[in-house]
Write a protein that holds these residues in place. Structure first.
Motif, short mmCIF file in Angstrom:
data_model
loop_
_atom_site.label_atom_id
_atom_site.label_comp_id
_atom_site.label_asym_id
_atom_site.label_seq_id
_atom_site.Cartn_x
_atom_site.Cartn_y
_atom_site.Cartn_z
N GLN A 80 62.91 1.69 20.68
CA GLN A 80 63.12 2.14 22.06
C GLN A 80 64.10 1.22 22.78
O GLN A 80 63.98 0.00 22.69
CB GLN A 80 61.81 2.19 22.83
N VAL A 81 65.04 1.82 23.49
CA VAL A 81 65.96 1.07 24.34
C VAL A 81 65.60 1.30 25.79
O VAL A 81 64.91 2.26 26.13
CB VAL A 81 67.44 1.43 24.05
N ASP A 82 66.09 0.43 26.67
CA ASP A 82 65.68 0.46 28.08
C ASP A 82 66.52 1.41 28.93
O ASP A 82 66.03 1.98 29.88
CB ASP A 82 65.77 -0.96 28.64
N GLU A 83 67.80 1.56 28.60
CA GLU A 83 68.69 2.39 29.41
C GLU A 83 69.41 3.41 28.54
O GLU A 83 69.73 3.14 27.38
CB GLU A 83 69.72 1.52 30.13
N ILE A 84 69.70 4.57 29.10
CA ILE A 84 70.35 5.65 28.37
C ILE A 84 71.72 5.22 27.82
O ILE A 84 72.12 5.65 26.75
CB ILE A 84 70.45 6.93 29.25
N THR A 85 72.40 4.33 28.53
CA THR A 85 73.71 3.87 28.05
C THR A 85 73.58 3.07 26.75
O THR A 85 74.55 2.96 25.99
CB THR A 85 74.43 3.02 29.12
N GLY A 119 68.91 3.15 2.81
CA GLY A 119 68.54 4.53 3.11
C GLY A 119 67.33 4.67 4.00
O GLY A 119 66.86 5.77 4.24
N ASN A 120 66.80 3.56 4.54
CA ASN A 120 65.68 3.63 5.48
C ASN A 120 66.21 4.18 6.80
O ASN A 120 67.11 3.60 7.40
CB ASN A 120 65.07 2.25 5.70
N GLU A 121 65.69 5.30 7.22
CA GLU A 121 66.17 5.92 8.45
C GLU A 121 65.44 5.34 9.65
O GLU A 121 64.26 4.98 9.58
CB GLU A 121 65.96 7.44 8.41
N PHE A 122 66.16 5.24 10.76
CA PHE A 122 65.57 4.78 12.01
C PHE A 122 66.14 5.58 13.15
O PHE A 122 67.19 6.21 13.04
CB PHE A 122 65.81 3.27 12.23
N GLU A 123 65.42 5.58 14.24
CA GLU A 123 65.79 6.27 15.47
C GLU A 123 65.95 5.22 16.55
O GLU A 123 65.13 4.32 16.67
CB GLU A 123 64.67 7.25 15.83
N ILE A 124 66.99 5.35 17.34
CA ILE A 124 67.16 4.57 18.55
C ILE A 124 66.89 5.56 19.67
O ILE A 124 67.59 6.58 19.78
CB ILE A 124 68.59 3.99 18.68
N MET A 125 65.86 5.32 20.47
CA MET A 125 65.48 6.33 21.45
C MET A 125 65.33 5.76 22.86
O MET A 125 65.03 4.58 23.04
CB MET A 125 64.19 7.04 21.03
N TRP A 126 65.59 6.62 23.82
CA TRP A 126 65.39 6.32 25.24
C TRP A 126 64.45 7.38 25.77
O TRP A 126 64.59 8.57 25.47
CB TRP A 126 66.71 6.35 25.99
N MET A 127 63.47 6.96 26.57
CA MET A 127 62.48 7.87 27.11
C MET A 127 62.72 8.11 28.59
O MET A 127 62.94 7.15 29.35
CB MET A 127 61.07 7.28 26.91
N LEU A 128 62.66 9.38 29.00
CA LEU A 128 62.72 9.70 30.43
C LEU A 128 61.54 9.06 31.14
O LEU A 128 60.51 8.81 30.52
CB LEU A 128 62.62 11.22 30.63
N PRO A 129 61.66 8.82 32.44
CA PRO A 129 60.49 8.36 33.19
C PRO A 129 59.35 9.37 33.00
O PRO A 129 59.59 10.58 33.01
CB PRO A 129 60.98 8.34 34.65
N VAL A 130 58.15 8.89 32.83
CA VAL A 130 57.01 9.76 32.54
C VAL A 130 56.88 10.89 33.56
O VAL A 130 56.59 12.03 33.20
CB VAL A 130 55.70 8.92 32.48
N GLU A 131 57.10 10.58 34.82
CA GLU A 131 56.95 11.60 35.86
C GLU A 131 58.01 12.71 35.77
O GLU A 131 57.90 13.73 36.44
CB GLU A 131 56.96 10.96 37.25
N LYS A 132 59.01 12.55 34.91
CA LYS A 132 60.07 13.55 34.73
C LYS A 132 59.93 14.34 33.43
O LYS A 132 60.77 15.16 33.11
CB LYS A 132 61.46 12.88 34.76
N THR A 159 63.42 2.40 31.50
CA THR A 159 62.10 2.96 31.23
C THR A 159 61.30 2.19 30.18
O THR A 159 60.15 2.55 29.93
CB THR A 159 62.20 4.43 30.77
N ALA A 160 61.85 1.18 29.56
CA ALA A 160 61.11 0.49 28.50
C ALA A 160 60.34 -0.72 28.98
O ALA A 160 59.67 -1.37 28.19
CB ALA A 160 62.07 0.08 27.38
N GLY A 161 60.39 -1.02 30.26
CA GLY A 161 59.79 -2.25 30.76
C GLY A 161 58.30 -2.19 30.99
O GLY A 161 57.69 -3.20 31.28
N ARG A 162 57.69 -1.02 30.86
CA ARG A 162 56.25 -0.93 31.09
C ARG A 162 55.51 -1.65 29.97
O ARG A 162 55.80 -1.48 28.80
CB ARG A 162 55.81 0.52 31.14
N VAL A 163 54.53 -2.41 30.32
CA VAL A 163 53.71 -3.11 29.34
C VAL A 163 52.26 -2.74 29.59
O VAL A 163 51.79 -2.75 30.72
CB VAL A 163 53.89 -4.64 29.48
#
Length: 169
Positions: A80-85, A119-132, A159-163
Motif C-alpha cells: 500500500q502507498v499513501d498517495e495516488i501519485t 516471477g513473484n507478482e506484487f501489487e502496488i495499491m492506493w486505497m480511497l478514503p473509507v468514507e468514499k 490514506t495509508a497513515g491510519r494505524v
C-alpha cells in the motif's frame, strides 16, 4: 473467537539468485538490507518509511529453481502507498525495470502490478478514503485504470497513515 491480526507484518520469498533479488527490491522499492543470514542464504529488507524490523525476507534457493506458474498458492502481495501519485512513480519505475505487468481500478482501490526477477507478482495499491468507498464497500471490480483522472481527483489525499491502535471490542 478468531485470530486478531492488524496487518501483514512481512512476506518471505524463495528466490533463485539472492543478489539479483536484493538489487531489484533495493533499486525499485528503495528498500534497505537490515539483516542477513549467510548460513541460510537469506536477506531481510525494510521499506524506507517502515517502522517494522523487516518487511521482506528473501531466501536464495539457487539457479536450478524454476519460475512459478499459475497454481495453487500465493498469487501476489499488495504493497500500500499513501498517495495516488505514488502509483504513477511505481508504474514508471516498474516499466523502467522491465517488471510492469498491468494496472486496474478495483473501485475502492487503484493498483499497478509488477513481477520480481523470479516471477513473484506484487501489487502496488492506493486505497480511497473509507468514507468514499460507496457502492464499492462490498464490491471489487476489475476496471481499466485512468490514473491521470484519479490523480486529478485524489492528488494530495493520504490514506495509508491510519494505524490500528487497539483490538475491536
Amino acid at each position: 473467537m478468531a485470530i486478531n491480526p492488524v496487518r501483514l507484518n512481512h512476506a518471505v520469498f524463495y528466490v533463485a539468485d539472492l543478489e539479483r533479488s536484493v538489487a531489484f527490491y533495493t533499486e525499485v522499492f528503495g528498500m534497505e538490507v537490515v539483516a542477513s543470514e549467510p548460513r541460510f542464504g537469506a536477506a531481510f529488507l525494510r521499506l524506507p518509511r517502515s517502522g517494522n524490523h523487516h518487511d521482506l525476507g528473501l531466501f536464495g534457493v539457487g539457479p536450478d529453481s524454476t519460475p512459478k506458474t499459475r497454481r495453487t498458492g500465493l498469487y501476489h502481495l499488495a504493497w500500500q502507498v499513501d498517495e495516488i501519485t505514488d502509483l504513477e512513480v511505481a508504474r514508471d519505475l516498474l516499466t523502467g525495470a522491465g517488471a510492469y505487468v498491468g494496472e486496474s481500478d478495483h473501485g475502492a482501490t487503484r493498483s499497478v502490478y509488477g513481477k520480481d526477477p523470479d516471477g513473484n507478482e506484487f501489487e502496488i495499491m492506493w486505497m480511497l478514503p473509507v468514507e468514499k468507498w460507496g457502492e464499492f464497500d462490498d464490491l471489487a471490480p476489475v476496471l481499466p485504470l485512468n490514473l491521470d483522472a484519479d490523480i486529478a481527483e485524489w492528488g494530495g489525499v493520504r490514506t495509508a497513515g491510519r494505524v490500528v491502535t487497539e483490538a475491536p471490542a
